[in-house]
Design a protein around this motif. Structure first.
Motif, short mmCIF file in Angstrom:
data_model
loop_
_atom_site.label_atom_id
_atom_site.label_comp_id
_atom_site.label_asym_id
_atom_site.label_seq_id
_atom_site.Cartn_x
_atom_site.Cartn_y
_atom_site.Cartn_z
N SER A 77 0.82 -1.10 -0.11
CA SER A 77 0.06 0.04 0.07
C SER A 77 0.79 1.24 -0.07
CB SER A 77 -0.89 -0.04 1.35
OG SER A 77 -1.60 1.28 1.28
N THR A 78 1.68 1.46 1.21
CA THR A 78 2.62 2.51 0.98
C THR A 78 3.59 2.58 -0.03
OG1 THR A 78 4.34 1.36 2.37
CG2 THR A 78 2.40 2.70 3.22
N GLY A 79 4.20 1.55 -0.76
CA GLY A 79 4.91 1.44 -1.84
C GLY A 79 4.45 2.08 -3.04
N THR A 80 3.09 1.42 -3.21
CA THR A 80 2.49 2.13 -4.70
C THR A 80 2.12 3.51 -4.47
OG1 THR A 80 0.34 0.99 -3.73
CG2 THR A 80 1.63 -0.36 -5.32
N GLY A 90 3.57 1.64 -13.02
CA GLY A 90 4.22 0.09 -13.10
C GLY A 90 5.35 -0.02 -12.29
N ILE A 91 5.62 -0.98 -11.40
CA ILE A 91 6.83 -1.37 -10.95
C ILE A 91 7.08 -2.78 -10.93
CG2 ILE A 91 6.86 0.73 -9.23
CD1 ILE A 91 5.67 -0.93 -7.29
N ALA A 92 8.47 -3.04 -10.92
CA ALA A 92 8.69 -4.43 -10.84
C ALA A 92 9.70 -4.44 -9.48
CB ALA A 92 9.91 -4.84 -11.71
N ILE A 93 9.26 -5.40 -8.58
CA ILE A 93 9.81 -5.44 -7.25
C ILE A 93 10.66 -6.58 -6.94
CG2 ILE A 93 7.82 -3.90 -6.14
CD1 ILE A 93 6.73 -6.40 -5.14
N LEU A 118 -4.11 0.99 -8.47
CA LEU A 118 -3.63 2.01 -9.33
C LEU A 118 -2.43 1.62 -10.22
CD1 LEU A 118 -4.00 5.96 -9.79
CD2 LEU A 118 -1.97 4.93 -10.39
N VAL A 119 -1.39 1.30 -9.28
CA VAL A 119 -0.09 1.01 -9.75
C VAL A 119 -0.11 -0.75 -10.15
CG1 VAL A 119 2.36 1.01 -9.14
CG2 VAL A 119 0.96 2.72 -8.46
N ASP A 120 0.57 -0.93 -11.33
CA ASP A 120 0.67 -2.37 -11.88
C ASP A 120 2.04 -3.11 -10.87
OD1 ASP A 120 -1.28 -2.16 -13.70
OD2 ASP A 120 -0.10 -1.35 -15.30
N VAL A 121 1.70 -3.83 -10.26
CA VAL A 121 3.23 -4.46 -9.73
C VAL A 121 3.41 -5.72 -10.07
CG1 VAL A 121 3.74 -5.46 -7.13
CG2 VAL A 121 2.09 -3.40 -7.23
#
Length: 419
Positions: A77-80, A90-93, A118-121
């Protein structure tokens, strides 16, 4: 959610409206009209884009969250939320969680936790079990479950034979390995760059050679197996030269650089501020220039945040025992503008190239396309502090400073946020 964007400049090389100032209408997550002037829609919020740029949504290739197991650093939640505020849709973790993301169960957990955001993980799986560099992880199963690549999360694979086998195995199912450029035997316990500056500070330095030897080895292995390879977080002029030659020779190698490596230098360590302690370490001004030149000539494919959140007890300590890393998702854009990168290059390296590397669909600002975009004002100033920070952590040398270049809107998955 309906939205009408008024008078914004479009920066998308794949759009026929690239470089033009337009109004953009979005209805139920789809771009329905783009024109020099559009009438207001009923029930649509109006966003005035004067002075702002509209880009395909940014995508980050390299960030760390703590979920699962280390949620006190950062959760989904906080990361996105931090990603969205930085313009990333979008992010790759990375897989260095607890447990490590080394089987399909952890991949599925992350995808389920991030569903509807909202952000693609996109999870990156581990190359080895428990990131120990001894046994191959279940890479094929992880890819089937949704992993987009594989990495050891800031750790270099020292065993040449193991790295060779990993490349060979991944080649069989079109998997992409991310490697970290560090020869641990040469680095030893050093935590900063080897230079006159760090010698004067009384700290043992890691030579650029330690990075470049590892880059050379990985290039040779990729060439031998004719396998794709992505080298993450390069930081030296020598690495740029090696990768440039490898590409010329036809090796399937790509690379990225962290935004802070384009601006920060080792001179910033004079006050022993542990918020400048990163891996690879900060280098010299000549390296900054070579990295920027590498972005401009296409040697460096993408820019990443290298977001590494930590609790205060891991950073507010003596430099020697502090953990590596800074929170960076919200400060990438200001640093790129400070480095002198133009809009077209920022869009290419932050929005388009990262998705191409991972073979993901690249958003387009065009009628009929799903809305996935970022609006930012390159001249707007803002304060990065406890009120604007969306991360759970605060380990950034830019905290409580004024920055230039602000993300003002993100839209993806039928959701948007205005900042």
């Amino acid at each position: 959610m309906n939205l009408l964007i008024k008078g914004i400049t479009i920066a998308d090389p794949n759009s026929k409206f690239n470089g033009k100032t337009c109004d953009v209408s979005v209805e139920n997550g789809i771009i329905t009209a783009i024109a020099s002037k559009l009438e207001n829609l009923e029930s649509a919020e109006v966003y005035h884009g004067k002075g702002a740029i509209l880009s395909p949504g940014f995508f980050d290739l390299n960030c760390v969250f703590g979920d699962p197991g280390l949620e006190t650093k950062e959760d989904i939640s906080t990361g996105t939320a931090a990603a969205a505020a930085g313009g990333f849709t979008g992010i790759a973790i990375m897989p260095n969680t607890k447990p490590v993301v080394h089987s399909k169960g952890e991949v599925e957990y992350i995808l389920n936790r991030a569903k509807g955001n909202l952000v693609d993980v996109k999870p990156i799986g581990a190359i080895s079990q428990n990131l120990e560099g001894k046994e191959l992880a279940e890479m094929f199963d992880m890819k089937q479950a949704g992993a987009v690549a594989f990495a050891e999360a800031g750790k270099a694979i020292a065993d040449d034979g193991f790295m060779s086998r990993a490349l060979q195995y991944a080649l069989g199912f079109d998997g992409l390995l991310f490697t970290h450029p560090e020869n641990k035997a040469l680095v030893g316990k050093a935590q900063v760059n080897e230079s006159k500056t760090t010698i004067l500070l009384g700290m043992k330095g890691a030579p650029a050679l330690a990075e470049e030897l590892q880059v050379s080895r990985d290039i040779f292995l990729a060439q031998y197996h004719n396998a794709p390879l992505h080298i993450s977080n390069i930081s030296t002029a020598g690495s740029v030269a090696l990768i440039k030659k490898a590409k010329k020779d036809g090796v399937k190698v790509t690379c990225d650089v962290a935004a802070h490596q384009l601006v920060f230098t080792e001179e910033l360590l004079n006050d022993f501020d542990s918020n400048y302690k990163v891996k690879p370490p900060l280098r010299g001004k000549a390296d900054n220039k070579a990295l920027i030149a590498g972005l401009k000539d296409g040697t460096i494919d993408a820019i990443s945040s290298q977001h590494r959140p930590h609790e205060i007890e891991f950073k507010n300590v003596e430099f020697e025992i502090a953990h590596y890393g800074i929170i960076a998702l919200q400060t990438v854009l200001p640093l790129l503008l400070q480095a002198g990168l133009d809009t077209a290059l920022i869009v290419e390296k932050l929005a388009i190239a990262p998705r191409n590397l991972l073979k993901l669909e690249v958003p387009q600002i065009a009628v009929g396309q799903a809305a996935n975009f970022t609006a930012f004002n390159p001249t707007q100033e803002w304060q990065f502090d406890s009120e604007t920070n969306q991360s759970k952590s605060a380990n950034s040398p830019l905290f409580n400073t004024m920055l230039k270049g602000k993300v003002t809107l993100v839209y993806n998955n039928k959701q948007y946020r205005v900042f």
